[in-house]
Motif scaffolding. Structure first.
Motif, PDB file in Angstrom:
ATOM      1  N   MET A 321       0.847  -1.199   0.000  1.00 45.30           N
ATOM      2  CA  MET A 321       0.000   0.000   0.000  1.00 45.30           C
ATOM      3  C   MET A 321       0.876   1.240   0.000  1.00 45.30           C
ATOM      4  N   GLU A 322       0.276   2.327  -0.412  1.00 51.69           N
ATOM      5  CA  GLU A 322       0.933   3.628  -0.419  1.00 51.69           C
ATOM      6  C   GLU A 322       0.807   4.224   0.983  1.00 51.69           C
ATOM      7  N   PHE A 323       1.930   4.271   1.714  1.00 54.49           N
ATOM      8  CA  PHE A 323       1.903   4.709   3.104  1.00 54.49           C
ATOM      9  C   PHE A 323       1.530   6.190   3.222  1.00 54.49           C
ATOM     10  N   ALA A 324       1.868   6.973   2.232  1.00 56.93           N
ATOM     11  CA  ALA A 324       1.536   8.402   2.286  1.00 56.93           C
ATOM     12  C   ALA A 324       0.018   8.601   2.329  1.00 56.93           C
ATOM     13  N   GLU A 325      -0.735   7.761   1.632  1.00 56.15           N
ATOM     14  CA  GLU A 325      -2.187   7.874   1.664  1.00 56.15           C
ATOM     15  C   GLU A 325      -2.724   7.526   3.048  1.00 56.15           C
ATOM     16  N   VAL A 326      -2.125   6.538   3.701  1.00 62.08           N
ATOM     17  CA  VAL A 326      -2.546   6.172   5.053  1.00 62.08           C
ATOM     18  C   VAL A 326      -2.288   7.327   6.019  1.00 62.08           C
ATOM     19  N   VAL A 327      -1.117   7.949   5.912  1.00 61.65           N
ATOM     20  CA  VAL A 327      -0.779   9.069   6.794  1.00 61.65           C
ATOM     21  C   VAL A 327      -1.725  10.249   6.540  1.00 61.65           C
ATOM     22  N   THR A 328      -2.047  10.502   5.288  1.00 57.58           N
ATOM     23  CA  THR A 328      -2.971  11.599   4.954  1.00 57.58           C
ATOM     24  C   THR A 328      -4.343  11.362   5.578  1.00 57.58           C
ATOM     25  N   SER A 348       6.395  12.004   1.189  1.00 51.95           N
ATOM     26  CA  SER A 348       6.942  11.453  -0.058  1.00 51.95           C
ATOM     27  C   SER A 348       6.278  10.114  -0.329  1.00 51.95           C
ATOM     28  N   PRO A 349       6.005   9.797  -1.599  1.00 49.37           N
ATOM     29  CA  PRO A 349       5.398   8.494  -1.915  1.00 49.37           C
ATOM     30  C   PRO A 349       6.316   7.351  -1.507  1.00 49.37           C
ATOM     31  N   VAL A 350       5.781   6.381  -0.839  1.00 45.59           N
ATOM     32  CA  VAL A 350       6.552   5.204  -0.450  1.00 45.59           C
ATOM     33  C   VAL A 350       5.587   4.033  -0.267  1.00 45.59           C
ATOM     34  N   THR A 351       5.974   2.873  -0.801  1.00 46.23           N
ATOM     35  CA  THR A 351       5.146   1.665  -0.709  1.00 46.23           C
ATOM     36  C   THR A 351       5.689   0.761   0.386  1.00 46.23           C
ATOM     37  N   VAL A 352       4.802   0.348   1.289  1.00 47.10           N
ATOM     38  CA  VAL A 352       5.204  -0.541   2.378  1.00 47.10           C
ATOM     39  C   VAL A 352       4.235  -1.715   2.431  1.00 47.10           C
ATOM     40  N   ARG A 383       6.434  14.357   8.607  1.00 44.14           N
ATOM     41  CA  ARG A 383       7.296  14.129   7.452  1.00 44.14           C
ATOM     42  C   ARG A 383       7.378  12.621   7.177  1.00 44.14           C
ATOM     43  N   LEU A 384       7.359  12.286   5.888  1.00 49.70           N
ATOM     44  CA  LEU A 384       7.506  10.891   5.454  1.00 49.70           C
ATOM     45  C   LEU A 384       8.523  10.851   4.329  1.00 49.70           C
ATOM     46  N   THR A 385       9.581  10.072   4.519  1.00 49.07           N
ATOM     47  CA  THR A 385      10.662   9.994   3.530  1.00 49.07           C
ATOM     48  C   THR A 385      10.484   8.763   2.647  1.00 49.07           C
ATOM     49  N   PRO A 386      11.141   8.749   1.471  1.00 47.46           N
ATOM     50  CA  PRO A 386      11.068   7.561   0.599  1.00 47.46           C
ATOM     51  C   PRO A 386      11.641   6.307   1.242  1.00 47.46           C
ATOM     52  N   ALA A 387      12.426   6.469   2.323  1.00 46.78           N
ATOM     53  CA  ALA A 387      12.999   5.308   3.010  1.00 46.78           C
ATOM     54  C   ALA A 387      12.037   4.686   4.010  1.00 46.78           C
ATOM     55  N   GLY A 388      10.787   5.186   4.091  1.00 41.82           N
ATOM     56  CA  GLY A 388       9.816   4.632   5.015  1.00 41.82           C
ATOM     57  C   GLY A 388       9.945   5.153   6.429  1.00 41.82           C
ATOM     58  N   VAL A 389      10.526   6.347   6.602  1.00 40.11           N
ATOM     59  CA  VAL A 389      10.704   6.939   7.929  1.00 40.11           C
ATOM     60  C   VAL A 389       9.645   8.026   8.115  1.00 40.11           C
TER      61      VAL A 389
END
Length: 463
Positions: A321-328, A348-352, A383-389
């Motif tokens: 899933m796209e973690f950025a959408e979950v955070v939003t 930042s977009p990141v898939t986890v 903040r959300l980085t591409p590294a999943g942080v």
């Protein structure tokens, strides 16, 4: 047969398998030995017949003139058999020209060999008197043929005796294999019996703290170590469950006691109206508001306890899933509950890989904690980085250094937080969810003041 086999013990199965394997090997070797001996006998007889027939065929008329040179009466009375092969010479028309005392039948195949209508030798099985004979017909140069036959009964008796000896040997071998299988099963499964006894003892005593004795590096030892690891995990789970129940009971006792006291006061006023002047309307309203807050706190605590003790079987399935959408989505939920705060999001977009509902609840808990401690008009930076942080920083008073190691413990509340609403389970749920998703969570100070919570999750590698 399958039901019967499943009803046998492991000892019986191993014994039967060993006995069956040895029996099959013994039978195969015995059958192979008997067939080999029979083939050797047949080859030997065929070679002797061919040698005798060719010897006679080289000088057939001399053999006729010395009739009986290789014959003689067999021991044992009149009508005895020939010593050595029986032989007979046929002329070019297929008629008998002479031979040993025992005459041989002139078969159609022998006639064709003598008359030249069949090229090469002819080997046949014939009946001669009480015995079975093997007859070879060889052509003579210039016409005619030589017939040579030998009695097969002595060789058949030898084969029968050999088969009997092999049968006795097979029986003894199979019986020995059965005993050997029983011994092998008993010796080989002795560690399994000891392990079974130890596990049964644990099941009876429920003593999970005592490990099973394990020695060696074989498969049974690996099984024993796996059982010990399972017992340790069950013991840890049981201890955690007991601690959760005890802590939950302690935490639930306080709001329940307060609710009971307030309800009893209200009931006393309702039952004795003459005491109503002791509870003015303003205090009554405050008491009802306090009851409402305590009930809400109790409901929140119950929900968080259920979330904290959720079993794996009732959880969502893992998906990419796209973690950025979950955070939003989590920010939008908390923004409604905290309208006086500013949420500064940089995602930042990141898939986890993970469970969307659990991860959203985790982020909501982090944001709720930041909103609770932020002053009116304050800002919460996400903040959300591409590294999943994922980092969530607030501008509140911050967490004392001595409290930082315990902020993710169940029911832990810092001295400064005990006057605030909450159960002490929000960050514990965050830590549990992060761990279940293969990640980590940490908390630290935010400059110049405030707290920053950092969640690190494994990122799905691009395909």
């Amino acid at each position: 047969m399958r039901t019967w086999w499943r009803g046998r013990t492991l000892h019986d199965r191993v014994s039967l398998l060993v006995a069956g394997a040895v029996a099959a090997a013994v039978l195969l070797v015995s059958a192979g030995a008997w067939l080999t001996v029979r083939e050797i006998q047949q080859d030997k007889i065929s070679a002797e017949l061919l040698a005798d027939a060719r010897t006679i065929a080289e000088h057939p008329w001399q053999w006729l003139s010395t009739k009986g040179a290789r014959t003689g009466p067999a021991q044992g009375g009149p009508g005895g058999r020939e010593i050595g092969p029986c032989w007979q010479i046929l002329d070019s028309t297929g008629a008998v020209a002479g031979g040993s005392d025992t005459g041989l039948p002139v078969t159609p195949l022998a006639t064709r060999v003598a008359t030249g209508r069949h090229a090469g030798e002819a080997l046949e099985e014939i009946g001669l008197g009480p015995g079975d004979y093997l007859m070879l017909t060889v052509p003579i140069e210039g016409g005619g043929a030589v017939q040579v036959a030998v009695d097969r009964d002595p060789d058949a008796r030898v084969l029968a005796l050999f088969a009997l000896l092999l049968a006795v040997g097979c029986g003894a071998g199979i019986a020995g294999a059965a005993l050997l299988g029983r011994t092998v099963a008993r010796a080989g499964l002795a560690p399994v019996d000891r392990l079974t006894g130890a596990v049964e003892d644990v099941a009876v005593t429920m003593d999970l703290s005592r490990p099973i004795s394990v020695s060696g590096n074989d498969e049974i030892a690996r099984l024993g170590r796996s059982v010990n690891a399972m017992l340790a995990a069950i013991d840890a789970s049981r201890r955690a469950q007991r601690a959760l129940v005890e802590d939950a009971g302690h935490e639930l006792r306080t709001p329940l006691t307060s609710i009971r006291t307030n309800v009893e006061l209200l009931l006393a006023v309702e039952r004795r109206p003459e005491l109503a002047h002791r509870l003015p309307p303003q205090e009554r309203a405050e008491l009802l508001a306090d009851l409402d807050a305590q009930v809400r706190e109790l409901a929140t605590l119950t929900t968080e306890l259920v979330e904290l003790s959720r079993e794996e079987t009732s959880r969502e399935s893992i998906e990419e899933m796209e973690f950025a959408e979950v955070v939003t989505a989590a920010i939008n939920r908390v923004r409604i509950r905290a309208p006086g705060l500013v949420f500064d999001a940089g995602l930042s977009p990141v898939t986890v890989p993970g469970r969307p509902g659990e991860l959203e609840r985790m982020v909501v808990n982090v944001l709720d904690n930041a909103a609770k401690w932020s002053p009116p008009g304050g800002a919460v930076t996400v903040r959300l980085t591409p590294a999943g942080v994922l980092t969530v920083a607030d501008t509140g008073p911050g967490i004392a250094e001595e409290d930082l190691p315990y902020v993710f413990d169940r029911f832990y509340r810092a001295p400064a937080a005990r006057s605030m609403p909450g159960s002490g389970l929000g960050l514990a749920i965050v830590a549990q969810t992060a761990t279940q998703h293969g990640g980590t969570v940490t908390a630290g100070g935010n400059r110049p003041h405030g707290t920053i919570v950092t969640v690190r999750l494994p990122v799905q590698e691009p395909r």
